[in-house]
Design a protein around this motif. Structure first.
Motif, short mmCIF file in Angstrom:
data_model
loop_
_atom_site.label_atom_id
_atom_site.label_comp_id
_atom_site.label_asym_id
_atom_site.label_seq_id
_atom_site.Cartn_x
_atom_site.Cartn_y
_atom_site.Cartn_z
N ALA A 1 9.85 18.04 64.73
CA ALA A 1 8.47 18.06 65.22
C ALA A 1 8.18 19.44 65.81
N LEU A 2 6.90 19.84 65.77
CA LEU A 2 6.52 21.15 66.32
C LEU A 2 6.97 21.28 67.77
N GLU A 3 6.79 20.20 68.52
CA GLU A 3 7.14 20.23 69.94
C GLU A 3 8.63 20.47 70.14
N GLU A 4 9.43 19.84 69.27
CA GLU A 4 10.87 20.01 69.37
C GLU A 4 11.26 21.47 69.08
N ILE A 5 10.58 22.07 68.12
CA ILE A 5 10.85 23.47 67.78
C ILE A 5 10.48 24.38 68.97
N CYS A 6 9.34 24.12 69.59
CA CYS A 6 8.94 24.89 70.79
C CYS A 6 10.02 24.83 71.85
N ASN A 7 10.49 23.62 72.13
CA ASN A 7 11.48 23.46 73.20
C ASN A 7 12.79 24.14 72.87
N LEU A 8 13.25 23.98 71.64
CA LEU A 8 14.54 24.56 71.28
C LEU A 8 14.49 26.07 71.32
N LEU A 9 13.40 26.64 70.82
CA LEU A 9 13.35 28.09 70.65
C LEU A 9 12.64 28.81 71.79
N ASP A 10 12.11 28.04 72.76
CA ASP A 10 11.34 28.66 73.85
C ASP A 10 10.19 29.49 73.32
N VAL A 11 9.50 28.98 72.34
CA VAL A 11 8.32 29.67 71.81
C VAL A 11 7.14 28.74 72.08
N SER A 12 6.01 29.32 72.46
CA SER A 12 4.86 28.47 72.80
C SER A 12 4.35 27.74 71.57
N ALA A 13 3.68 26.63 71.81
CA ALA A 13 3.17 25.83 70.69
C ALA A 13 2.23 26.64 69.82
N SER A 14 1.38 27.46 70.45
CA SER A 14 0.43 28.21 69.62
C SER A 14 1.16 29.25 68.78
N ASN A 15 2.20 29.86 69.33
CA ASN A 15 2.97 30.82 68.53
C ASN A 15 3.71 30.14 67.38
N VAL A 16 4.26 28.96 67.65
CA VAL A 16 4.94 28.23 66.56
C VAL A 16 3.95 27.95 65.44
N ARG A 17 2.74 27.54 65.79
CA ARG A 17 1.73 27.25 64.76
C ARG A 17 1.40 28.50 63.95
N VAL A 18 1.21 29.61 64.65
CA VAL A 18 0.87 30.85 63.94
C VAL A 18 2.00 31.27 63.00
N LEU A 19 3.23 31.25 63.53
CA LEU A 19 4.39 31.67 62.73
C LEU A 19 4.53 30.79 61.49
N LEU A 20 4.38 29.48 61.69
CA LEU A 20 4.55 28.54 60.59
C LEU A 20 3.45 28.72 59.54
N HIS A 21 2.23 28.85 60.00
CA HIS A 21 1.10 28.99 59.09
C HIS A 21 1.25 30.25 58.23
N ARG A 22 1.59 31.35 58.88
CA ARG A 22 1.73 32.60 58.13
C ARG A 22 2.90 32.55 57.16
N ALA A 23 3.98 31.88 57.58
CA ALA A 23 5.13 31.77 56.68
C ALA A 23 4.76 30.94 55.45
N ARG A 24 4.03 29.85 55.66
CA ARG A 24 3.63 29.02 54.52
C ARG A 24 2.70 29.77 53.58
N LEU A 25 1.80 30.59 54.16
CA LEU A 25 0.90 31.37 53.31
C LEU A 25 1.68 32.39 52.49
N LYS A 26 2.74 32.93 53.10
CA LYS A 26 3.57 33.89 52.35
C LYS A 26 4.28 33.21 51.19
N VAL A 27 4.78 32.01 51.44
CA VAL A 27 5.44 31.26 50.36
C VAL A 27 4.42 30.98 49.25
N PHE A 28 3.24 30.53 49.67
CA PHE A 28 2.17 30.27 48.70
C PHE A 28 1.87 31.52 47.88
N ALA A 29 1.70 32.65 48.57
CA ALA A 29 1.33 33.89 47.88
C ALA A 29 2.43 34.32 46.91
N THR A 30 3.67 34.07 47.28
CA THR A 30 4.79 34.41 46.39
C THR A 30 4.77 33.56 45.13
#
Ligand code: ZN
Lengths: 76, 203
Positions: B164-193
């Motif tokens: 879950a997004l929340e679990e990722i935030c807690n494990l990595l000490d990254v804020s929820a909004s940053n996790v969302r941004v990182l994930l979204h951009r990574a998915r767009l990169k995969v899509f673009a590839t």
């Protein structure tokens, strides 16, 4: 009405079911009417599945690690 | 019994059954590595995972089944990594490294927000068909290689491990909004590839 560009910005949260109910509804409404965005979401999902099924390099060291851990735990 | 399978595996581990250890390592090495990778980076990740395993073995008997085995293992890994990290406190960067393909909204949408360059039909329309192309796998390697450590881990923990997004935030000490941004951009990169490969047959 949500534009295609705005839909793309929310696409990830849509995939994660991480949108509020009203946001989710406006994405759904848009998708009903816009085949380009339907295709975009479909292809984003394909990307997710590709990453999920991406073959992991087989790591032969894992068998060795398991052996070491088993030995270690028997000595505890 | 919420974690029955975990408890069965644990019982076999405590009896010292070798196949149980093999199962444990093969199941969890890769998510543990993703967590370590996100926190300490590539150069220390293996060392951390090794250390985390030793700590797991020392504490096996203390595992109480209040969380899933996976959550417990990942928490131990995250704690091991964080205690190592105190001196090398890194800022989480939202930028990825150069390389790979990007999804550039300015080139895809008209001023009114409609698609100007809409997604095209892909000849390969299943994950199996896409992954059967060796060259495409090489392209994906490049794209994944262009993600930052944290971003790559977020993508792996979400898509491959289903955390879950929340679990990722807690494990990595990254804020929820940053996790969302990182994930979204990574998915767009995969899509673009994938899109670029489907359109041109090249990386
Ligand atoms: Zn649209």
């Amino acid at each position: 009405m949500l534009s295609c560009r705005e839909l793309a910005e929310q696409a990830s949260q849509y995939l994660d079911k991480d949108l509020s109910l009203s946001q989710q509804l406006s994405v759904r409404m848009h998708l009903l009417m816009c085949r380009h965005c339907r295709r975009f979401i479909h292809q984003l999902r394909l990307g997710q599945q590709v990453i999920r099924q991406y073959p992991e390099p087989l790591d032969e060291r894992l068998d060795e690690l398991a052996k070491q851990l088993a030995e270690r735990s028997s000595k505890q | 019994m919420p974690y029955e399978a975990d408890n069965r595996l644990l019982a076999r581990l405590l009896k010292g059954e070798q196949p149980a250890f093999t199962e444990l390592v093969k199941t969890y090495q890769s998510p543990m590595r993703a967590v370590a990778y996100a926190i300490v980076g590539a150069s220390h990740a293996d060392e951390i995972v090794q250390e985390a395993w030793l700590s797991v073995i020392r504490n096996l008997a203390k595992f109480e089944g209040r969380a899933s085995l996976k959550t417990w293992l990942l928490t131990i890994t995250a704690n091991t990594a964080k205690s190592k990290l105190r001196q090398i406190r890194r800022e989480v960067s939202l930028d990825s490294l150069p390389g790979g393909h990007d999804f550039n909204p300015d080139q895809r949408y008209a001023d009114d927000g409609h698609w100007s360059s809409p997604p095209s039909h892909w000849e390969q329309d299943t994950p199996e068909a896409l992954l059967s192309q060796e060259e495409l796998r090489e392209c994906l390697d490049k794209t994944l290689g262009s993600l930052s450590d944290v971003q790559k881990s977020v993508l792996m923990l979400r898509e491959r491990q289903g955390l879950a997004l929340e679990e990722i935030c807690n494990l990595l000490d990254v804020s929820a909004s940053n996790v969302r941004v990182l994930l979204h951009r990574a998915r767009l990169k995969v899509f673009a590839t994938l899109e670029h490969f489907e359109e041109t047959g090249e990386c």
